[in-house]
Design a protein around this motif. Sequence first.
Motif, PDB file in Angstrom:
ATOM      1  N   TYR A  65       0.865  -1.196   0.000  1.00  0.00           N
ATOM      2  CA  TYR A  65       0.000   0.000   0.000  1.00  0.00           C
ATOM      3  C   TYR A  65       0.887   1.226   0.000  1.00  0.00           C
ATOM      4  O   TYR A  65       1.906   1.258   0.703  1.00  0.00           O
ATOM      5  N   VAL A  66       0.536   2.233  -0.799  1.00  0.00           N
ATOM      6  CA  VAL A  66       1.283   3.498  -0.841  1.00  0.00           C
ATOM      7  C   VAL A  66       0.284   4.646  -0.898  1.00  0.00           C
ATOM      8  O   VAL A  66      -0.651   4.622  -1.704  1.00  0.00           O
ATOM      9  N   SER A  67       0.472   5.660  -0.038  1.00  0.00           N
ATOM     10  CA  SER A  67      -0.418   6.814  -0.086  1.00  0.00           C
ATOM     11  C   SER A  67      -0.054   7.698  -1.279  1.00  0.00           C
ATOM     12  O   SER A  67       1.109   7.782  -1.687  1.00  0.00           O
ATOM     13  N   GLN A  68      -1.049   8.360  -1.823  1.00  0.00           N
ATOM     14  CA  GLN A  68      -0.854   9.168  -3.021  1.00  0.00           C
ATOM     15  C   GLN A  68       0.082  10.349  -2.795  1.00  0.00           C
ATOM     16  O   GLN A  68       0.701  10.857  -3.728  1.00  0.00           O
ATOM     17  N   ASN A  69       0.231  10.784  -1.546  1.00  0.00           N
ATOM     18  CA  ASN A  69       1.023  11.987  -1.258  1.00  0.00           C
ATOM     19  C   ASN A  69       2.507  11.814  -1.546  1.00  0.00           C
ATOM     20  O   ASN A  69       3.255  12.784  -1.581  1.00  0.00           O
ATOM     21  N   VAL A  70       2.946  10.574  -1.763  1.00  0.00           N
ATOM     22  CA  VAL A  70       4.359  10.357  -2.096  1.00  0.00           C
ATOM     23  C   VAL A  70       4.717  11.082  -3.392  1.00  0.00           C
ATOM     24  O   VAL A  70       5.850  11.518  -3.590  1.00  0.00           O
ATOM     25  N   GLY A  71       3.734  11.245  -4.273  1.00  0.00           N
ATOM     26  CA  GLY A  71       3.978  11.954  -5.527  1.00  0.00           C
ATOM     27  C   GLY A  71       4.180  13.437  -5.324  1.00  0.00           C
ATOM     28  O   GLY A  71       4.986  14.070  -6.019  1.00  0.00           O
ATOM     29  N   ASN A  72       3.466  14.014  -4.360  1.00  0.00           N
ATOM     30  CA  ASN A  72       3.601  15.449  -4.088  1.00  0.00           C
ATOM     31  C   ASN A  72       4.926  15.767  -3.409  1.00  0.00           C
ATOM     32  O   ASN A  72       5.479  16.853  -3.582  1.00  0.00           O
ATOM     33  N   ILE A  73       5.448  14.825  -2.616  1.00  0.00           N
ATOM     34  CA  ILE A  73       6.659  15.070  -1.831  1.00  0.00           C
ATOM     35  C   ILE A  73       7.925  14.698  -2.601  1.00  0.00           C
ATOM     36  O   ILE A  73       8.874  15.473  -2.671  1.00  0.00           O
ATOM     37  N   HIS A  74       7.932  13.512  -3.186  1.00  0.00           N
ATOM     38  CA  HIS A  74       9.148  13.020  -3.850  1.00  0.00           C
ATOM     39  C   HIS A  74       9.053  13.020  -5.373  1.00  0.00           C
ATOM     40  O   HIS A  74      10.009  12.636  -6.047  1.00  0.00           O
ATOM     41  N   ASP A  75       7.898  13.417  -5.919  1.00  0.00           N
ATOM     42  CA  ASP A  75       7.710  13.400  -7.371  1.00  0.00           C
ATOM     43  C   ASP A  75       7.871  11.978  -7.918  1.00  0.00           C
ATOM     44  O   ASP A  75       8.495  11.759  -8.960  1.00  0.00           O
ATOM     45  N   LEU A  76       7.299  11.013  -7.191  1.00  0.00           N
ATOM     46  CA  LEU A  76       7.323   9.617  -7.603  1.00  0.00           C
ATOM     47  C   LEU A  76       5.907   9.161  -7.916  1.00  0.00           C
ATOM     48  O   LEU A  76       4.940   9.621  -7.298  1.00  0.00           O
ATOM     49  N   ASP A  77       5.768   8.271  -8.864  1.00  0.00           N
ATOM     50  CA  ASP A  77       4.462   7.766  -9.265  1.00  0.00           C
ATOM     51  C   ASP A  77       4.059   6.617  -8.340  1.00  0.00           C
ATOM     52  O   ASP A  77       4.690   5.558  -8.350  1.00  0.00           O
ATOM     53  N   PRO A  78       3.032   6.800  -7.510  1.00  0.00           N
ATOM     54  CA  PRO A  78       2.634   5.735  -6.576  1.00  0.00           C
ATOM     55  C   PRO A  78       2.179   4.458  -7.268  1.00  0.00           C
ATOM     56  O   PRO A  78       2.174   3.391  -6.658  1.00  0.00           O
ATOM     57  N   GLU A  79       1.812   4.558  -8.541  1.00  0.00           N
ATOM     58  CA  GLU A  79       1.328   3.376  -9.258  1.00  0.00           C
ATOM     59  C   GLU A  79       2.480   2.461  -9.685  1.00  0.00           C
ATOM     60  O   GLU A  79       2.302   1.254  -9.828  1.00  0.00           O
ATOM     61  N   THR A  80       3.665   3.022  -9.905  1.00  0.00           N
ATOM     62  CA  THR A  80       4.805   2.217 -10.357  1.00  0.00           C
ATOM     63  C   THR A  80       5.931   2.174  -9.327  1.00  0.00           C
ATOM     64  O   THR A  80       6.984   1.585  -9.570  1.00  0.00           O
ATOM     65  N   LEU A  81       5.700   2.781  -8.186  1.00  0.00           N
ATOM     66  CA  LEU A  81       6.724   2.924  -7.148  1.00  0.00           C
ATOM     67  C   LEU A  81       7.187   1.579  -6.604  1.00  0.00           C
ATOM     68  O   LEU A  81       6.391   0.664  -6.426  1.00  0.00           O
TER      69      LEU A  81
END
Length: 265
Positions: A65-81
């Motif tokens: 499980y990954v929260s969507q906010n990882v994209g806002n903080i690290h500029d990473l895509d939670p779908e492929t992370l």
Amino acid sequence: MADDTLEENPQTKLLTGVWATRSELFAKRKTELAQFRVDELVSSVFSNGPFYHYVFDVFDLDLFYVSQNVGNIHDLDPETLTFHDILNQIHPDDMDFVARAEATAIQFFQQKLGVEKIKDYKVSYCFRARVKGGTYHLFNHQAIVLTTDPEGGIGKALNVHTDISHLTDKNNYRLSLIGMNGEPSYLDIKVDDSAGHRQPSRPVFTEREITVIKLVAEGLTSAEIGRELSLSEYTVKNHRKRILKKADCQNMSQLVASCITEGLI
């Protein structure tokens, strides 16, 4: 509060190597996370700043499980992370500390607390991580073991990473094991310290004072804290004065930063 951009990636094998050399502590297969709502547990974990969270399986480092906010903080895509994508955000100079902090925590459970207590503790320490734009901010890492296998090996774990760079850029490079479910806490542990001689940390503040600190950290005024706790504003202000004196801090911002880096809140 941010360092210059670094091109090199951290040596993530320092951390995964710690787990590999202590395989007896970890599950030998996938574990199930049945009837568990991650968001509810995250809401009970203290965070003062932008944060994201994820659940991963220590058995194969697969993200559950990954929260969507990882994209806002690290500029990473939670779908492929991947888990290694997250590790690669850690400042290369802090990776050695992260590995030693994990090794020290494991030693604590093996030699002092007992591995059966591992789900009753939150592991906390800080490190610098790369954020969107390429600079580095100080993050507070909090980890809670969620599942174990029938032999007691660690299965899935919840990690919460909170950007605390607005509070401080100073890392104390210490580890805290915060007791839950009535267990004692061990704060401000020097990594690689001998677990056998460490005593539970006596709380510096009362339970009421800790509550006041948390509410201050959330941005509430003395009047708002008074309404929340059914206290007069005058009483809250006296609490704040006593808290600052106990902590030997000049202001509440300094106090909150100290409490977070030491794992007190």
